[in-house]
Design an enzyme around this catalytic site. Structure first.
Site, PDB file in Angstrom:
ATOM      1  N   SER A 144       0.835  -1.197   0.000  1.00 41.30           N
ATOM      2  CA  SER A 144       0.000   0.000   0.000  1.00 41.30           C
ATOM      3  C   SER A 144       0.872   1.250   0.000  1.00 41.30           C
ATOM      4  O   SER A 144       2.024   1.224   0.477  1.00 41.30           O
ATOM      5  CB  SER A 144      -0.901   0.014   1.239  1.00 41.30           C
ATOM      6  OG  SER A 144      -1.564   1.256   1.394  1.00 41.30           O
ATOM      7  N   TYR A 157      -2.185  -0.912  10.476  1.00 41.71           N
ATOM      8  CA  TYR A 157      -2.285  -1.395   9.090  1.00 41.71           C
ATOM      9  C   TYR A 157      -1.109  -0.878   8.271  1.00 41.71           C
ATOM     10  O   TYR A 157      -0.479  -1.628   7.518  1.00 41.71           O
ATOM     11  CB  TYR A 157      -3.612  -0.928   8.489  1.00 41.71           C
ATOM     12  CG  TYR A 157      -3.780  -1.169   7.010  1.00 41.71           C
ATOM     13  CD1 TYR A 157      -4.326  -2.358   6.539  1.00 41.71           C
ATOM     14  CD2 TYR A 157      -3.431  -0.188   6.081  1.00 41.71           C
ATOM     15  CE1 TYR A 157      -4.497  -2.580   5.183  1.00 41.71           C
ATOM     16  CE2 TYR A 157      -3.606  -0.396   4.731  1.00 41.71           C
ATOM     17  CZ  TYR A 157      -4.140  -1.586   4.280  1.00 41.71           C
ATOM     18  OH  TYR A 157      -4.314  -1.803   2.925  1.00 41.71           O
ATOM     19  N   LYS A 161       1.955  -3.020   6.308  1.00 43.59           N
ATOM     20  CA  LYS A 161       2.256  -2.881   4.881  1.00 43.59           C
ATOM     21  C   LYS A 161       3.706  -2.470   4.654  1.00 43.59           C
ATOM     22  O   LYS A 161       4.328  -2.847   3.655  1.00 43.59           O
ATOM     23  CB  LYS A 161       1.295  -1.879   4.237  1.00 43.59           C
ATOM     24  CG  LYS A 161      -0.158  -2.354   4.179  1.00 43.59           C
ATOM     25  CD  LYS A 161      -0.290  -3.616   3.341  1.00 43.59           C
ATOM     26  CE  LYS A 161      -1.749  -3.991   3.097  1.00 43.59           C
ATOM     27  NZ  LYS A 161      -1.893  -5.162   2.201  1.00 43.59           N
TER      28      LYS A 161
END
Length: 253
Positions: A144, A157, A161
């Site tokens: 991401s 999160y 990533k």
């Protein structure tokens, strides 16, 4: 789709019944690959497989929770039935809590890293026997833009990533002599169900758009073409790279 770079190849794409995952599976299949799609919900698997096969594409569907060893094993057993495995695309990710990284609960942290990082690692490790039999194995992780520029409300999160970037680099070095490439794609803000809180009308949408020089959010097909390139012979000399697909949205570590 005029390109047919993946004829004779077999691909596994996790979390591939909608959004970016489905677009990747569809693109790989359109380029000639036999594709195994998966999701945690049987109804979603059935619907995605139906869409692909109605288009005349070769696709199999399996229920798979990537954090479960038995479910992962079934993916590889299905690949064996199709003749082996050439391409692994690890796309599954979760974000059960919204907030800064140091506000994340321990339970949410464990779930995020179990799915987003550990499962990707285990999928790659468990795929190796089959990928080594391929003449040109490919591992592609879906990371991401948040790996480079952490999103404050997606703190844990974002860290998961970022860790995928390191996994990509390390695995690429280890597997280069096996003629297996390892890369990641790092989408920016893509219009999917997962990103709806950002892309729907409101202040968050306007702030996000202001950071994208192209002036629009991406769509899943903006990502799938890059994955197809990395999976094909055109990407045979590309490994250890983290490819940002963000419409010019800044990325840096």
């Amino acid at each position: 789709m005029s390109l047919k770079r993946l004829v004779g190849k077999t691909a596994i794409v996790t979390a591939s019944t909608d959004g970016i995952g489905f677009a990747i599976a569809q693109r790989l299949a359109r380029e000639g690959a036999k594709v195994i799609v998966s999701s945690r919900k049987a109804a979603n698997v059935e619907e995605a497989t139906r869409k692909l096969t109605q288009e005349g594409l070769e696709a199999k569907g399996l229920v798979c929770h990537v954090a479960k060893q038995e479910d992962r094993r079934k993916l590889f057993e299905e690949a064996k039935k199709l003749g082996g495995l050439d391409i692994l695309v690890s796309n599954a990710a979760v974000n059960p809590e919204v907030g800064g990284v140091l506000d994340c609960s321990e339970n949410a942290w464990d779930k995020i890293f179990e799915t987003n990082l550990k499962a990707s690692y285990l999928l790659a490790k468990e795929a190796l026997p089959l990928l080594k039999e391929s003449k040109a194995g490919r591992i592609i992780f879906v990371s991401s833009i948040a790996a480079f520029q952490p999103f404050n409300l997606l703190g844990a999160y974002s860290v998961s990533k970022t860790a995928l970037l390191g996994l990509t680099k390390a695995a690429a070095v280890q597997l280069a002599q096996e003629n297996i490439t390892v890369n990641s794609v790092c989408p920016g803000v893509i219009e999917t169900r997962f990103s709806a809180a950002i892309t729907q009308e409101g202040p968050a949408r306007e702030v996000s758009l202001s950071q994208i020089p192209m002036g629009r959010f991406g769509v899943p097909d903006d990502v799938s073409g890059s994955v197809a390139f990395l999976a094909s012979d055109d990407g045979s000399y590309v490994t250890g790279e983290n490819l940002v697909i963000s419409g010019g949205m800044p990325s840096r570590l």
